[in-house]
Motif scaffolding. Structure first.
Motif, PDB file in Angstrom:
ATOM      1  N   UNK A  90       8.103  -2.547  -1.380  1.00  8.79           N
ATOM      2  CA  UNK A  90       7.131  -2.649  -2.464  1.00  8.79           C
ATOM      3  C   UNK A  90       7.711  -2.120  -3.775  1.00  8.79           C
ATOM      4  N   UNK A  91       7.093  -2.513  -4.871  1.00  3.49           N
ATOM      5  CA  UNK A  91       7.549  -2.037  -6.181  1.00  3.49           C
ATOM      6  C   UNK A  91       7.163  -0.567  -6.361  1.00  3.49           C
ATOM      7  N   UNK A  94       3.462  -0.329  -6.750  1.00  9.25           N
ATOM      8  CA  UNK A  94       2.737  -0.506  -5.477  1.00  9.25           C
ATOM      9  C   UNK A  94       2.884   0.715  -4.572  1.00  9.25           C
ATOM     10  N   UNK A  98      -0.290   2.751  -3.361  1.00 14.67           N
ATOM     11  CA  UNK A  98      -0.577   2.916  -1.929  1.00 14.67           C
ATOM     12  C   UNK A  98      -0.892   4.369  -1.593  1.00 14.67           C
TER      13      UNK A  98
ATOM     14  N   UNK B   3      -6.458   0.168   4.114  1.00 22.95           N
ATOM     15  CA  UNK B   3      -5.341   0.393   3.190  1.00 22.95           C
ATOM     16  C   UNK B   3      -4.019   0.242   3.927  1.00 22.95           C
ATOM     17  N   UNK B   7      -1.584  -2.916   3.183  1.00 25.12           N
ATOM     18  CA  UNK B   7      -0.251  -2.612   2.649  1.00 25.12           C
ATOM     19  C   UNK B   7       0.847  -3.016   3.635  1.00 25.12           C
ATOM     20  N   UNK B  14       6.316  -9.809   2.365  1.00 21.75           N
ATOM     21  CA  UNK B  14       7.312  -9.823   1.294  1.00 21.75           C
ATOM     22  C   UNK B  14       8.732  -9.926   1.843  1.00 21.75           C
TER      23      UNK B  14
END
Lengths: 305, 388
Positions: A90-91, A94, A98, B3, B7, B14
């Motif tokens: 993730x960036x 992000x 999170x 969450x 995530x 991705x």
């Protein structure tokens, strides 16, 4: 001063034969920057895990904000582990988002806090990049951003500057000071004595599972040191002055260099010694009592041992 | 929980390698294995693509050593007018000659009725009729086996109804129904494609189960990676409950497994004409249950052994071994050893349903109970602080 963390007689061992924490007591006050120092194997990491509830102590009492640890106290504590704890898929944005969500942040408040945390560590412009593209220092800073996104009352930082370049280190230290200035209590665990001296208001030295001392930096130095050091660089090797040196408290010699212990706050002693050697003194340096001396005196070890 | 789930899913999606590892690979396996081994299932299946088997009259040689009524009844059953369209029967007295007929291709199957069949039945002792045939005729052999089982069931039912509720001693002469015809009306003309079993249909099931089993490894690895290091500490110090953490991880694994399973089924149906039975809800239920079970198993392994890196290699090795033992890669019958394969828990109910229309979900329900236990232990293990 209000106490944010109080631990009394904490005992912990991974096996019964070798206790790691031996009845350790520790108290951290509100808005302090508390430096926790100790040589390798002293029990710092274990103490940190016990404080965070990751390891359960076998004995003693432990309270955060005068309460037993619970979800509510957990919300008020932030943790930045020594190893990077990031989601590399993730960036940066992000990632912080999170960890904010884990602390029940939502909506606009979450976005605001994410922005605050990233700006605070100087990574807002890089927010859309993935951490795997970051330098070591940037990763460390992102690690910190993830720990402070929920605006904790207390943040525990475990060796946050390990393996980073001097520029990033200074940036991290400045950020910690700034964090403290806005009211956050900081527990700073480090191997770097100079960092602790630079930023910490209070210090606890731990060794062999016990807290050897704790208090303000100045108090500790005053209480646990009785001498300053005068470092002389002489014209010839120190052995040439053997007879003359006998009357002083010589701490060490190395070639032309001699370290002499002098009573702390006795500035006059500097002049006396310097005059005694006269033209033989090439240069001299006064080293006031410091944390390193305290550490060595209490643990008989150097911090990096 | 949501969450963690959202995530984790985002992270998985991705990663482009996920698509290859999770979706394309099993599809590829179906195509490769199904096509490469289709000749084992159907000798008429030539040219690479699997063609549904068409059952014509089966050349059958029967050796009846039984002098009793049951043996005679079986021969009469096979040679009856009703079954003439299905069986072209030659009755032989010499077993060696019958075997030779099979070898020479003069008969497609050989049914042997042992001498003690009637006496065994009357004295409540087990005795079996055996059907022999070449691998290339396995469909026909299986159908014959199924018919004889049905005949035997009818005999047993009459016996039980006449003699009262006595202990059942009759056992099916045939148990391996992996490739039998699933036709409900008994038609054998091959016009109904769904009633014919091909190599691809077989692999459609075993690969579906394999992909569900891989959920175990995926979840275990994920949990190990998340909880063995500092990231796990960060999760655990958050105010999120351990149950939410666990369920979030489990949900991620299950969702991926379910999607994988559905993709496998749909692609296998659309592109390879694989049969998954008439009611897709049953197959979907088995996919969901399998996803829960295997991911829960991965979860507990990941949590308990989260600092034991070696377990990853062990599980990675065990999955193909289990699949092999369960006949997943090569259609092989290892007898009782097959039951050691965890894949069997889900393969057998799928085969039962797809090929016989029998819904036997007992193993599935048992595995769901086990999954619940795994989840509870995982939560407890994480809650019990200080576990290393």
């Amino acid at each position: 001063m209000r106490t944010v963390f109080a631990g009394e007689a904490i005992q912990f061992s991974y096996n019964k034969k070798k206790p790691v924490l031996k009845g350790l007591s520790l108290s951290i006050g509100d808005k302090q920057i508390y430096g926790l120092l100790g040589p390798n194997g002293a029990g710092k990491s274990t103490l940190t895990k016990v404080m965070l509830g990751l390891d359960k102590p076998q004995g003693g009492k432990l309270q955060w904000f005068n309460e037993h640890m619970n979800a509510s106290t957990n919300r008020r504590v932030g943790y930045v582990p020594q190893d990077l704890a990031l989601l590399y898929d993730l960036s940066a944005y992000e990632n912080v988002m999170f960890f904010g969500k884990l602390y029940d942040l939502k909506g606009e408040r979450l976005k605001k806090q994410v922005r605050f945390a990233l700006e605070f560590v100087g990574l807002w412009d890089e927010r859309n990049q993935k951490p795997k593209k970051f330098s070591g220092g940037m990763k460390r800073r992102l690690n910190i951003a993830c720990g402070i996104v929920h605006n904790p009352d207390v943040i525990i930082l475990d060796e946050p500057t390990v393996g980073v370049d001097p520029q990033s280190r200074n940036r991290i230290l400045d950020a910690i000071l700034e964090l403290n200035q806005i009211g956050t209590t900081v527990v700073y665990i480090s191997h770097y004595m100079e960092e602790v001296e630079k930023i910490c208001s209070h210090v606890g030295i731990i060794d062999n599972g016990q807290l050897l001392c704790q208090g303000t930096l100045n108090d500790i130095i005053q209480q646990h040191t009785d001498q300053a050091i005068l470092k002389l660089e002489l014209q010839r090797k120190s052995t040439a002055y053997a007879k003359q040196l006998e009357q002083y408290n010589v701490l060490s010699t190395d070639g032309n260099m001699v370290e002499i212990g002098i009573p702390k706050n006795d500035v006059g002693a500097i002049t006396v010694i310097k005059d005694a050697f006269g033209e033989e003194v090439k240069s001299f340096q006064y080293i006031s009592p410091n944390l390193e001396q305290v550490f060595f005196k209490l643990t008989k070890k150097n911090l990096r041992d | 929980m949501w969450t963690i789930f959202a995530t984790s899913m985002k992270r998985k999606l991705k990663n482009p390698t996920i698509i290859v590892n999770y979706i394309l690979l099993p599809l590829l396996l179906i195509v490769i294995l199904g096509n490469a081994l289709s000749s084992v299932f159907d000798k008429d299946d030539e040219g690479g693509a699997a063609v549904p088997a068409s059952l014509s009259q089966m050349k059958t040689v029967v050796v009846n050593d039984d002098k009793g009524k049951l043996g005679a009844d079986i021969v009469a059953f096979l040679t009856s007018e009703d079954n003439k369209a299905l069986f072209d029967v030659t009755v032989e007295t010499d077993a060696k000659k019958a075997e030779q007929m099979i070898e020479d291709g003069d008969a497609e199957q050989y049914i042997y009725i042992p001498s003690d069949l009637t006496s065994g039945f009357e004295s409540k002792k087990e005795s079996n009729v055996t059907v022999y045939g070449e691998d290339s005729n396995i469909d026909k052999v299986n159908i014959t086996g199924l018919m004889l089982s049905t005949f035997g069931d009818g005999y047993l039912a009459m016996d039980v109804s006449s003699a009262g509720n006595q202990k059942e001693l009759y056992t099916h002469v045939y148990s391996n129904l992996l490739t039998t015809n699933g036709s409900k009306d008994g038609s054998t003309d091959g016009k109904d494609d769904s009633s014919n079993i091909t190599a691809l249909s077989y692999y459609g099931v075993t690969m579906l189960v394999l992909i569900l089993v891989y959920g175990l490894a995926n979840t275990m690895n994920f949990v190990q990676e998340e909880y063995s290091e500092a990231l796990g500490d960060r999760y655990l110090v958050s105010p999120l409950s351990r149950t939410s953490l666990i369920l979030g991880q489990l949900l991620t694994g299950c969702a991926i497994s379910i999607v994988q399973g559905i993709i496998i089924v749909l692609c296998a149906q659309w592109f390879f004409d694989v049969s998954y039975g008439d009611n897709m809800l049953v197959v979907f239920f088995i996919i969901v249950a399998g996803s829960i079970f295997f991911n829960a198993l991965g979860l507990i392994l990941g949590v308990i052994a989260r600092r034991v890196k070696a377990i990853d290699s062990v599980v990675t090795l065990l999955i193909p071994v289990m699949t092999f033992i369960g006949g997943g890669f090569i259609k092989i019958d290892l007898g009782g050893l097959k039951n050691m394969s965890i894949n069997e828990l889900y393969q057998q109910p799928l085969f039962d349903y797809i090929q016989q229309g029998v819904i036997n979900l007992a193993p599935v329900y048992s595995s769901l109970v086990a999954a619940l236990g795994f989840i509870l232990i995982s939560v407890y293990s994480l809650t019990r602080k200080g576990v290393r």
